[in-house]
Design a protein around this motif. Structure first.
Motif: not given
Length: 209
Positions: A75-82, A128-134
């Motif tokens: 399912g959908k999930f969100t993350v932060n830098k930590e 996984f997460v795709i980041c731009v400049n972290k």
């Protein structure tokens, strides 16, 4: 003196441009993040006064959709830098292009191998997460092509196991979603909703439209 100053300014400009160029990377997470869809299975069991049994051990980390009566494995999930690992799984230089029409990430051979060598989680996938400049922008799952579980959120299918017989499995790294949890109806993810990520590909001349 003016000539030296002009050279210094030009070098400074080039260095500044290099530092500000978007760096696109794919990270794994330090720990699994629970989906924002549904409610944790054990909370639902407690809420409904359902007797706990050994079978629930296999799905205790899942959420449950009480309306469709389905377990949510992807399912959908969100993350932060930590939440993200300190080093990327796929480095910027290994992300060559994004084909926007096909939702396909074109990777170097090194990038491809790093994904296909991930030992699959057949039930819940690998987040996984795709980041731009972290900065995290797009979350999803690496899903084994032979997994029988349906993922409702973004996923990239891949082959970890070597097949002696040719398969119809997708050999490219395409981001898809599925409509609901019950029937297998994969569709392309709408990448245009991730405008910052698409802009980063466009600004670094790595987009096919």
């Amino acid at each position: 003196m003016k000539k030296i100053l002009s050279i210094l300014l030009f070098v400074s400009f080039l260095f500044s441009c290099k530092n500000h160029e978007e760096k696109i990377e794919i990270y794994l997470l330090k720990n699994r993040v629970r989906t924002t869809e549904g409610i944790p299975v054990l909370e639902y069991v407690k809420l409904k006064n359902i007797k706990y049994n050994k079978n629930l051990e296999n799905v205790k980390d899942c959420n449950y959709d009480s309306i469709s009566k389905q377990f949510i494995y992807g399912g959908k999930f969100t993350v932060n830098k930590e939440n993200i690992e300190s080093k990327p799984l796929i480095a910027d230089e290994d992300i060559l292009k994004l084909n926007l029409k096909k939702n396909e990430f074109i990777l170097s051979e090194i990038g491809k191998q790093k994904i296909t060598q991930l030992k699959p989680n057949m039930k819940s996938g690998i987040q996984f997460v795709i980041c731009v400049n972290k900065q995290p922008y797009l979350t999803g799952y690496f899903r084994s092509n032979i997994s029988s579980n349906i993922y409702n959120w973004n996923y990239i299918g891949y082959d970890y196991f070597e097949h002696k017989i040719a398969t119809i499995h997708d050999k490219h790294f395409v981001i898809r979603q599925n409509e609901g949890y019950e029937k297998w109806k994969p569709t392309l993810c709408n990448l245009n909703q991730y405008s910052e990520l698409v802009s980063a590909f466009r600004n670094t001349n790595r987009i096919i439209e």
